[in-house]
Motif scaffolding. Sequence first.
Motif, PDB file in Angstrom:
ATOM      1  N   VAL A 109     -16.117  19.843  43.399  1.00 22.55           N
ATOM      2  CA  VAL A 109     -16.198  18.585  44.153  1.00 22.55           C
ATOM      3  C   VAL A 109     -15.022  18.489  45.122  1.00 22.55           C
ATOM      4  N   VAL A 110     -13.819  18.818  44.652  1.00 24.61           N
ATOM      5  CA  VAL A 110     -12.623  18.766  45.501  1.00 24.61           C
ATOM      6  C   VAL A 110     -12.755  19.737  46.665  1.00 24.61           C
ATOM      7  N   GLU A 111     -13.187  20.949  46.379  1.00 27.83           N
ATOM      8  CA  GLU A 111     -13.341  21.946  47.445  1.00 27.83           C
ATOM      9  C   GLU A 111     -14.350  21.478  48.493  1.00 27.83           C
TER      10      GLU A 111
ATOM     11  N   THR B 284     -15.808  11.249  40.010  1.00 28.52           N
ATOM     12  CA  THR B 284     -15.380  12.385  39.191  1.00 28.52           C
ATOM     13  C   THR B 284     -13.921  12.220  38.791  1.00 28.52           C
ATOM     14  N   GLN B 285     -13.109  11.845  39.750  1.00 26.95           N
ATOM     15  CA  GLN B 285     -11.678  11.642  39.512  1.00 26.95           C
ATOM     16  C   GLN B 285     -11.450  10.555  38.453  1.00 26.95           C
ATOM     17  N   MET B 286     -12.139   9.433  38.584  1.00 32.29           N
ATOM     18  CA  MET B 286     -11.959   8.323  37.645  1.00 32.29           C
ATOM     19  C   MET B 286     -12.453   8.689  36.241  1.00 32.29           C
ATOM     20  N   GLU B 287     -13.563   9.397  36.155  1.00 35.14           N
ATOM     21  CA  GLU B 287     -14.087   9.799  34.845  1.00 35.14           C
ATOM     22  C   GLU B 287     -13.083  10.685  34.112  1.00 35.14           C
ATOM     23  N   LEU B 288     -12.509  11.637  34.823  1.00 36.15           N
ATOM     24  CA  LEU B 288     -11.539  12.533  34.195  1.00 36.15           C
ATOM     25  C   LEU B 288     -10.271  11.786  33.793  1.00 36.15           C
ATOM     26  N   GLN B 289      -9.814  10.869  34.634  1.00 37.49           N
ATOM     27  CA  GLN B 289      -8.632  10.077  34.294  1.00 37.49           C
ATOM     28  C   GLN B 289      -8.879   9.211  33.073  1.00 37.49           C
ATOM     29  N   GLN B 290     -10.069   8.614  32.973  1.00 38.74           N
ATOM     30  CA  GLN B 290     -10.395   7.785  31.814  1.00 38.74           C
ATOM     31  C   GLN B 290     -10.397   8.621  30.537  1.00 38.74           C
ATOM     32  N   LYS B 291     -10.960   9.814  30.611  1.00 42.07           N
ATOM     33  CA  LYS B 291     -10.966  10.694  29.440  1.00 42.07           C
ATOM     34  C   LYS B 291      -9.539  11.036  29.022  1.00 42.07           C
ATOM     35  N   GLN B 292      -8.705  11.369  30.005  1.00 39.32           N
ATOM     36  CA  GLN B 292      -7.311  11.698  29.702  1.00 39.32           C
ATOM     37  C   GLN B 292      -6.614  10.523  29.040  1.00 39.32           C
ATOM     38  N   MET B 293      -6.805   9.322  29.568  1.00 38.89           N
ATOM     39  CA  MET B 293      -6.143   8.138  29.021  1.00 38.89           C
ATOM     40  C   MET B 293      -6.636   7.834  27.613  1.00 38.89           C
TER      41      MET B 293
ATOM     42  N   ASP C 192     -14.169  22.797  36.087  1.00 38.08           N
ATOM     43  CA  ASP C 192     -14.813  23.598  37.128  1.00 38.08           C
ATOM     44  C   ASP C 192     -15.633  22.725  38.077  1.00 38.08           C
ATOM     45  N   GLN C 193     -16.350  21.764  37.511  1.00 40.24           N
ATOM     46  CA  GLN C 193     -17.151  20.852  38.342  1.00 40.24           C
ATOM     47  C   GLN C 193     -16.246  20.024  39.252  1.00 40.24           C
ATOM     48  N   ALA C 194     -15.141  19.525  38.711  1.00 40.47           N
ATOM     49  CA  ALA C 194     -14.196  18.735  39.510  1.00 40.47           C
ATOM     50  C   ALA C 194     -13.614  19.587  40.634  1.00 40.47           C
TER      51      ALA C 194
ATOM     52  N   ILE D 140     -13.203  13.408  55.501  1.00 45.09           N
ATOM     53  CA  ILE D 140     -12.624  13.179  54.177  1.00 45.09           C
ATOM     54  C   ILE D 140     -11.269  13.871  54.076  1.00 45.09           C
ATOM     55  N   SER D 141     -11.172  15.049  54.637  1.00 44.30           N
ATOM     56  CA  SER D 141      -9.898  15.767  54.641  1.00 44.30           C
ATOM     57  C   SER D 141      -8.834  14.960  55.372  1.00 44.30           C
TER      58      SER D 141
END
Length: 115
Positions: free
Chosen positions: A72-74, A47-56, A67-69, A82-83
């Motif tokens: 996932v983080v929560e 999820t993190q990588m997909e959002l970063q790619q979109k931003q770039m 909201d989905q991200a 993981i914490s």
Amino acid sequence: MSNIQASATALEQAIRESDEFKDLKGAYDAVMTDEIAKKMFDDFRNTQMELQQKQMQGIEITQEEVDQARKVVETVQQHEQISKLMEQEQRVNELINNISRTITKPLEELYGSEA
């Protein structure tokens, strides 16, 4: 330049031998050996990588994706292993940021003296 490269290589080794990195590796290994934690962590990273790619690429991120991200983080933050991994990663990032400030100090002093 070889003295600088040798120092960088020594710094790499020092980071690998640091308590911060050893703790991070232990936390990472714990997550990777727990099937549920690994899947959750992989979903988080994807999820993190997909959002970063979109931003770039300059692609707008929708509110639904945000909201989905957030969900996932929560979710991953509630998983103890993981914490802990995220906490250890933060410690290593702080260490590297401190090193980076030290390394770039000559440039800051050089260019900062004109300001």
